[in-house]
Structure formats: structure tokens, C-alpha cells
Write a protein that holds these residues in place. Structure first.
Motif, short mmCIF file in Angstrom:
data_model
loop_
_atom_site.label_atom_id
_atom_site.label_comp_id
_atom_site.label_asym_id
_atom_site.label_seq_id
_atom_site.Cartn_x
_atom_site.Cartn_y
_atom_site.Cartn_z
N TRP A 55 -22.17 52.01 42.40
CA TRP A 55 -22.79 50.77 42.77
C TRP A 55 -22.30 50.46 44.00
CZ3 TRP A 55 -26.06 47.73 39.53
CH2 TRP A 55 -26.17 48.16 38.18
N SER A 72 -18.45 51.35 43.91
CA SER A 72 -17.75 51.43 42.55
C SER A 72 -18.43 52.17 41.69
CB SER A 72 -17.62 50.04 42.10
OG SER A 72 -16.84 48.94 43.02
N VAL A 85 -16.77 45.64 38.43
CA VAL A 85 -17.15 46.49 37.07
C VAL A 85 -16.05 46.12 35.88
CG1 VAL A 85 -17.79 48.40 36.04
CG2 VAL A 85 -18.61 48.06 38.28
N GLY A 131 -17.58 48.15 31.30
CA GLY A 131 -18.69 47.61 31.82
C GLY A 131 -19.66 48.98 32.17
N GLY A 132 -20.95 48.52 32.40
CA GLY A 132 -21.86 49.47 33.09
C GLY A 132 -23.19 49.17 32.91
N TYR A 162 -27.62 50.63 43.57
CA TYR A 162 -27.42 51.44 42.25
C TYR A 162 -27.82 52.81 42.43
CZ TYR A 162 -27.89 53.18 37.35
OH TYR A 162 -27.88 54.01 36.25
N ASP A 193 -19.18 52.62 37.61
CA ASP A 193 -19.14 51.87 36.18
C ASP A 193 -18.70 52.67 35.12
OD1 ASP A 193 -21.61 53.31 35.56
OD2 ASP A 193 -22.77 51.86 35.84
N ARG A 248 -20.23 54.35 32.68
CA ARG A 248 -21.28 55.47 32.69
C ARG A 248 -21.01 56.46 33.76
NH1 ARG A 248 -25.49 51.05 31.66
NH2 ARG A 248 -25.69 51.40 34.10
#
Length: 142
Positions: free
Chosen positions: A93, A85, A137, A141-142, A103, A87, A89
Motif C-alpha cells: 500500500w 507498507s 495496517v 489487518g489487510g 494498492y 499488509d 497478506r
């Protein structure tokens, strides 16, 4: 299957991800829909910059060495990866079954090429061999 499918609004087309193991998950960059990462069941990663033509970046997970037992030499078939996924930013992940949550910072210092593949950081500190299945996420979010 190692095939990713893409719908263009009118028809479905198949694309070979070039992964050595079966495809388990895709992540589409929220800032560039043509930048797609494919995750193999063993943690191998491929990337497309045009949404269709994939290049394998790594046959299995490579680690930055953020914990004492990493990087460890492992067989490409040993890891079990479940989900990839982005995030907010635009970093990646992975939920997987040996080191837990991984990450990768997609910043300018990380070219993400086959010669310099992603090196994952373990984010499950203190929980060795934690098994995770999904990364969720939240929006923003991030």
C-alpha cells in the motif's frame, strides 16, 4: 538521500536504492525480511531480494487504470509519495498525494520486475486527487 541503512545487530551499512528521487519510505516483507521495497518521493519503486541490493522497478507510479482518468501520462516528478507498507497478506500500500491510497497485489501473476513493474490500483474511489500521508495496517489487518 537515496540511501537505505540496515542494522545487522552489530553495525550499520548503507545501500544505494537505485531510485531516481530521494527515498521517503521502506517496507520490509513480513514473510521474508530480505525482501525490501523502497519508495521515492515521486512514487518510484525499487526492490531488494537480499535486503541490500536494490533494483529500480519503476521511476514513477504506473497505474492499472481502475478509474476513468487512469492511467494518465505524468512526469516522474509530479507525484508525491509519502509511505509504503505491507499488509497481513503481504500486499503493498502507498499513501501519496495525487490519487490518494494505492494498492498493489503481490500475487503470483505480478512478477515485479523492471520489464513488468508494479501497476498500482487506486483505493480512494470517489475522491479524486486525495492527499494521504500514512498507511496504518493494524496487526493482522489487510
Amino acid at each position: 538521500s537515496k540511501t537505505a541503512w540496515r542494522y545487522d545487530g552489530a553495525a550499520w551499512t548503507s545501500h544505494d536504492t537505485r531510485l531516481l528521487q530521494n527515498l521517503t519510505s521502506l517496507a520490509v516483507d513480513p514473510g521474508d525480511v530480505n525482501r525490501v521495497f523502497a519508495l521515492a518521493v515521486n512514487g518510484g519503486v525499487a526492490r531488494a531480494l537480499d535486503g541490500a541490493t536494490f533494483t529500480q522497478l519503476a521511476p514513477g507510479p504506473l497505474f492499472e487504470g481502475t478509474q476513468g482518468w487512469l492511467p494518465q501520462p505524468v512526469s516522474p516528478n509530479w507525484h508525491g509519495a509519502n509511505n509504503i507498507s505491507f499488509d497481513a497478506r503481504r500486499d503493498l500500500w502507498i499513501a501519496q498525494g495525487n490519487e490518494g491510497v494505492l494498492y498493489y497485489d503481490l500475487g503470483a501473476d505480478n512478477p515485479e520486475t523492471p520489464a513488468q513493474p508494479p501497476r498500482w490500483r487506486v483505493r480512494s474511489l470517489g475522491i479524486e486527487e486525495m492527499v494521504t500521508h500514512h498507511i496504518i495496517v493494524p496487526k493482522g489487518g489487510g
